[in-house]
Design an enzyme around this catalytic site. Structure first.
Site, PDB file in Angstrom:
ATOM      1  N   ASP A 183       4.738  36.646 -10.455  1.00  0.00           N
ATOM      2  CA  ASP A 183       3.546  37.453 -11.492  1.00  0.00           C
ATOM      3  C   ASP A 183       3.622  37.195 -13.251  1.00  0.00           C
ATOM      4  O   ASP A 183       3.982  36.365 -13.593  1.00  0.00           O
ATOM      5  CB  ASP A 183       5.061  38.651 -12.209  1.00  0.00           C
ATOM      6  CG  ASP A 183       4.782  40.326 -11.600  1.00  0.00           C
ATOM      7  OD1 ASP A 183       3.968  40.023 -12.222  1.00  0.00           O
ATOM      8  OD2 ASP A 183       5.455  41.014 -10.948  1.00  0.00           O
ATOM      9  N   ASP A 284      -0.523  41.179 -12.904  1.00  0.00           N
ATOM     10  CA  ASP A 284       0.109  42.481 -13.688  1.00  0.00           C
ATOM     11  C   ASP A 284      -0.863  43.698 -14.793  1.00  0.00           C
ATOM     12  O   ASP A 284      -1.997  43.134 -15.235  1.00  0.00           O
ATOM     13  CB  ASP A 284       1.331  42.546 -14.969  1.00  0.00           C
ATOM     14  CG  ASP A 284       2.167  44.059 -14.560  1.00  0.00           C
ATOM     15  OD1 ASP A 284       2.821  44.386 -14.189  1.00  0.00           O
ATOM     16  OD2 ASP A 284       1.945  44.600 -16.259  1.00  0.00           O
ATOM     17  N   GLU A 342      -3.405  43.535 -10.348  1.00  0.00           N
ATOM     18  CA  GLU A 342      -2.984  44.607  -9.106  1.00  0.00           C
ATOM     19  C   GLU A 342      -4.103  45.661 -10.283  1.00  0.00           C
ATOM     20  O   GLU A 342      -4.134  45.495 -12.106  1.00  0.00           O
ATOM     21  CB  GLU A 342      -1.193  45.085 -10.680  1.00  0.00           C
ATOM     22  CG  GLU A 342      -0.866  46.146  -9.930  1.00  0.00           C
ATOM     23  CD  GLU A 342       0.265  46.726 -10.990  1.00  0.00           C
ATOM     24  OE1 GLU A 342       1.364  48.043 -10.894  1.00  0.00           O
ATOM     25  OE2 GLU A 342       0.021  46.578 -13.022  1.00  0.00           O
ATOM     26  N   HIS A 413       7.918  47.551  -6.684  1.00  0.00           N
ATOM     27  CA  HIS A 413       8.955  47.700  -7.545  1.00  0.00           C
ATOM     28  C   HIS A 413       9.049  49.692  -8.662  1.00  0.00           C
ATOM     29  O   HIS A 413       9.736  49.599  -9.310  1.00  0.00           O
ATOM     30  CB  HIS A 413       9.607  46.891  -8.110  1.00  0.00           C
ATOM     31  CG  HIS A 413       8.083  45.835  -8.791  1.00  0.00           C
ATOM     32  ND1 HIS A 413       7.101  46.167  -8.677  1.00  0.00           N
ATOM     33  CD2 HIS A 413       7.836  46.288 -10.157  1.00  0.00           C
ATOM     34  CE1 HIS A 413       5.671  45.584  -9.575  1.00  0.00           C
ATOM     35  NE2 HIS A 413       6.532  46.026 -10.847  1.00  0.00           N
ATOM     36  N   ASP A 414       7.860  49.690  -8.204  1.00  0.00           N
ATOM     37  CA  ASP A 414       7.194  50.871  -9.101  1.00  0.00           C
ATOM     38  C   ASP A 414       6.888  52.125  -8.745  1.00  0.00           C
ATOM     39  O   ASP A 414       6.765  52.809  -8.603  1.00  0.00           O
ATOM     40  CB  ASP A 414       5.390  50.497  -9.566  1.00  0.00           C
ATOM     41  CG  ASP A 414       5.583  49.247 -10.657  1.00  0.00           C
ATOM     42  OD1 ASP A 414       6.600  49.310 -11.547  1.00  0.00           O
ATOM     43  OD2 ASP A 414       4.636  49.010 -10.786  1.00  0.00           O
TER      44      ASP A 414
HETATM   45  O1  TEU Z   1       2.831  48.250 -13.149  1.00  0.00           O
HETATM   46  C1  TEU Z   1       1.588  49.383 -13.991  1.00  0.00           C
HETATM   47  C2  TEU Z   1       2.107  50.911 -13.781  1.00  0.00           C
HETATM   48  O2  TEU Z   1       0.556  50.918 -13.435  1.00  0.00           O
HETATM   49  C3  TEU Z   1       2.858  51.032 -13.546  1.00  0.00           C
HETATM   50  O3  TEU Z   1       3.998  50.653 -13.822  1.00  0.00           O
HETATM   51  C4  TEU Z   1       2.108  52.788 -13.214  1.00  0.00           C
HETATM   52  O4  TEU Z   1       2.471  53.249 -14.462  1.00  0.00           O
HETATM   53  C5  TEU Z   1       2.600  52.856 -11.381  1.00  0.00           C
HETATM   54  O5  TEU Z   1       2.776  52.474 -10.857  1.00  0.00           O
HETATM   55  C6  TEU Z   1       1.980  54.144 -11.050  1.00  0.00           C
HETATM   56  O6  TEU Z   1       2.697  54.745  -9.530  1.00  0.00           O
HETATM   57  C7  TEU Z   1       3.044  47.517 -13.804  1.00  0.00           C
HETATM   58  C8  TEU Z   1       4.237  46.884 -13.712  1.00  0.00           C
HETATM   59  O7  TEU Z   1       4.416  46.335 -12.004  1.00  0.00           O
HETATM   60  C9  TEU Z   1       5.195  47.829 -13.592  1.00  0.00           C
HETATM   61  O8  TEU Z   1       6.779  47.506 -13.455  1.00  0.00           O
HETATM   62  C10 TEU Z   1       5.476  47.660 -15.301  1.00  0.00           C
HETATM   63  O9  TEU Z   1       6.511  48.288 -15.405  1.00  0.00           O
HETATM   64  C11 TEU Z   1       4.029  47.672 -15.969  1.00  0.00           C
HETATM   65  O10 TEU Z   1       2.853  46.962 -14.955  1.00  0.00           O
HETATM   66  C12 TEU Z   1       3.948  47.076 -17.312  1.00  0.00           C
HETATM   67  O11 TEU Z   1       4.293  45.948 -17.248  1.00  0.00           O
END
Ligand code: TEU
Ligand code: CA
Length: 631
Positions: A183, A284, A342, A413-414
């Site tokens: 990542d 990310d 992402e 994980h989100d």
């Molecule tokens: O995620 C980005 C992000 O946009 C998500 O947290 C979003 O708010 C959610 O998926 C909407 O459905 C990345 C990482 O995957 C996340 O774990 C981090 O918290 C974020 O970036 C900040 O680095």
């Protein structure tokens, strides 16, 4: 017309010819329940942008129109024509498995998953058919956002192990013929990163310009942008008499990619990891790295529509493609080093500008539009309609010709577990999990599994906020509390969307099997019934379904590179073929919780797999796969 000629006098059809314009229009159409083809209606196409505010009863305002025009003018016009040749690559054939290191396997009883723990489970992943592992961040971090807040890009967080452990993990993967995807979090660093600390301490430090500092007064933030994790996107630093920008938590400070020295540091850091044997990166929020110079205020209407103010100034910033081309040329200058972006908010047309083989930018992206039905957000508690998934993927499979490649995922994980979003009733869990796996392993694209998905792990029955660890959940609860929402309603919203559903320990056996100690976050006890040990060898299990479909995909060129041919079907059924040369597969999926009629496939089809009876009508959520006997 070229993008630079677009103005408020332009017509909808001019917008629809533009990649960003078309994505915006199509997603607006989906949101209001219209077919994306709606814009090709000549009457709609002739409407001038300037008349939209009046036509929509001011639900769209002039500022929105101006923001849309300004955005389109920053985007290259032409999406490369289809007809690019298919390029083969290991990552198109691979099945990727995402590991959340903190929750996968603990090796020393401190309740926290670690690198040695992952190493001890590699044989399991190999036997499942995994080709590459994507590790969520393992860098040194104060863990405000579980490692997405990096303090030192060249060190491993002590809880996870050491660089030696990391090297051992890379070696362990490579010995087994698997690869490692790291990542890469380079939109922001932790406020505890040395660069930020030096920038804070000294306004003349060269690091000051690595971030977005704005001197000012504590009661007036530099603009109205909001953070994804609640409140303003600006944090006041009394000691510096300045604000600094953070799109995520107040400890995740946005990096200023306008600064060339910063970009060089990032390139060098990526190369340093590649020299350690890393085979690729998941980048990310990489589409956020370029911000409109001057950081102008966000359009309040857009802010209300998408829930975050300011996003139009960075979700596709003016220098995004330039920065990505630099990364590709200088950091990922090997076609075998996979770069997966992402990219929240990017639609199919814009996606083509990021992943086209002719572009020299990324190999694949993660979008999120398919994870929620139109008009819904992650924090709404609702039953997901799979009919939308069918329409969405049908469109993307058709839009992406041979020159583009997509990622296929449901869990990460989100997000809460997708299986629970589709149907939370326990009696449907197994069928839905198998249906989703079938989609992932038989559509065209690279499947990404998230740990636990292979056993059909569902959402957790958390009962109190105290059980949650995620900064996003706690910030949201605090924000709702401050605005007077009743506690029961707050908990219901947080429970629907909390990222902790997928962050609980991996369920290895009926005792858990994750740690001998006390896990850093506890699940709801469902591991007793849903775990790896129980399903291993049980041919009806979700785990063995995954294993079988992964093996099927591996044995077939048609399932990897073949074209996708969508067949006509009733609303509740999704039916498509995959074909390469003489080899062909047919897939039929029941998208509903009721029995569905099925037109029997012709005599040339042999049933390969069925998650239900396999003959007659489709059982609720049943998935069937046939192989053409001609092939
Ligand atoms: O995620 C980005 C992000 O946009 C998500 O947290 C979003 O708010 C959610 O998926 C909407 O459905 C990345 C990482 O995957 C996340 O774990 C981090 O918290 C974020 O970036 C900040 O680095
Ligand atoms: Ca540990």
């Amino acid at each position: 017309m070229p993008a630079r000629d677009l103005t408020r006098r332009s017509r909808i059809r001019d917008v629809a010819r533009h990649p960003l314009g078309r994505d915006v229009i199509e997603s607006l159409a989906l949101q209001v329940g219209r077919s994306p083809r709606w814009v090709t209606n000549p009457l709609v196409g002739a409407v001038r942008l300037s008349t939209l505010p009046r036509l929509t009863g001011r639900r769209i305002d002039d500022a929105f129109v101006d923001a849309l025009v300004a955005l389109m003018r920053t985007v290259p016009d032409a999406v490369a024509p289809s007809g690019m040749p298919l390029r083969e690559a290991w990552f198109k054939e691979a099945v990727v498995y995402q590991i959340y290191p903190r929750s996968f396997q603990d090796s020393n009883g401190d309740g926290i998953g670690d690198l040695r723990g992952i190493l001890s489970r590699l044989d399991y992943l190999k036997a499942l058919g995994v080709d590459a592992v994507w590790l969520s961040p393992i860098y040194d971090s104060p863990m405000d956002d579980m490692g997405y807040d990096i303090r030192d890009y060249r060190a491993v967080l002590a809880e996870f192990g050491t660089l030696d452990d990391f090297d051992a993990l890379v070696a362990g993967l490579h010995e087994r013929g698997m690869r490692l995807i790291m990542d890469l979090v380079v939109n922001h660093t932790s406020d505890e990163h040395e660069w930020f600390q030096q920038a804070l301490a000294d306004p003349d430090s060269p690091y000051r310009d690595y971030y977005f500092f704005r001197e000012g007064e504590p009661d007036a933030a530099p603009n109205n942008w909001t953070s994804f994790f609640s409140g303003s996107a600006w944090r006041w630093f009394e000691e510096a008499g300045a604000w600094a920008l953070h799109l995520f938590s107040s400890k995740q400070m946005d990096l200023n990619w306008e600064n060339a020295a910063l970009r060089t540091e990032i390139v060098e850091m990526v190369r340093w990891w590649r020299e350690r044997g890393v085979d690729g990166f998941r980048l990310d929020v990489i589409n956020y790295i370029s911000k409109t110079p001057g950081l102008p205020p966000g359009n309040p209407l857009i802010g209300r529509l998408i829930g975050f103010t300011g996003m139009e100034h960075y979700f596709h910033g003016p220098r995004l493609h330039e920065h990505l081309k630099q990364l590709r040329a200088e950091a990922f200058d090997d076609p075998d080093c996979v770069a997966i972006g992402e990219t929240p908010g990017i639609g199919p047309q814009m996606g083509k500008l990021l992943v086209g083989d002719d572009r020299g930018e990324l190999d694949m992206i993660f979008n999120f539009e398919h994870l929620e039905n139109p008009g819904r957000t992650r924090f709404d508690d609702y039953r997901y309609d799979l009919g939308y998934l069918k329409r969405y993927y049908t469109r993307w499979q058709a839009e992406y010709g041979d020159g583009y490649w997509m990622s296929l995922f449901f869990d990460n994980h989100d997000n809460p577990r997708f299986v629970s979003k589709v149907d939370p009733r326990p009696e449907h869990r197994v069928a839905v999990a198998k249906l989703l796996a079938t989609v992932q392993f038989t559509l065209r694209g690279t499947p990404f599994l998230y740990q636990g998905q292979e056993v059909g792990a569902a959402n957790q029955g958390f009962t109190m906020l105290d059980q949650l660890r995620d900064v996003e959940s706690h910030n949201l609860a605090a924000e709702l509390t401050a605005s007077g929402v009743a506690p029961a309603e707050i908990f219901a919203r947080v429970l629907a969307g909390t990222r902790d559903h997928t962050r609980v320990p991996m369920a290895w056996d009926a005792t858990g099997g994750f740690t001998t100690g006390v896990p850093w976050i506890a699940g709801d006890g469902s591991h007793v019934e849903v775990n790896v040990a129980l399903q291993e060898g049980d041919l009806d299990s979700v785990l063995e379904w995954h294993r079988a479909l992964i093996a099927l995909r591996r044995s077939s060129r048609a399932l990897v590179y073949g074209e996708t041919i969508t067949e006509r079907s009733s609303r509740r059924v999704w039916r498509y073929r995959r074909r390469a040369g003489a080899e062909e597969f047919l897939v039929a999926l029941n998208l509903s919780d009721r029995v569905a009629r099925l037109r029997a496939p012709g005599p040339g089809w042999m049933l390969e797999r069925a998650s239900g009876p396999g003959t007659g009508p489709l059982a609720p959520y049943e998935a069937r796969v046939w192989r053409s006997s001609a092939g």
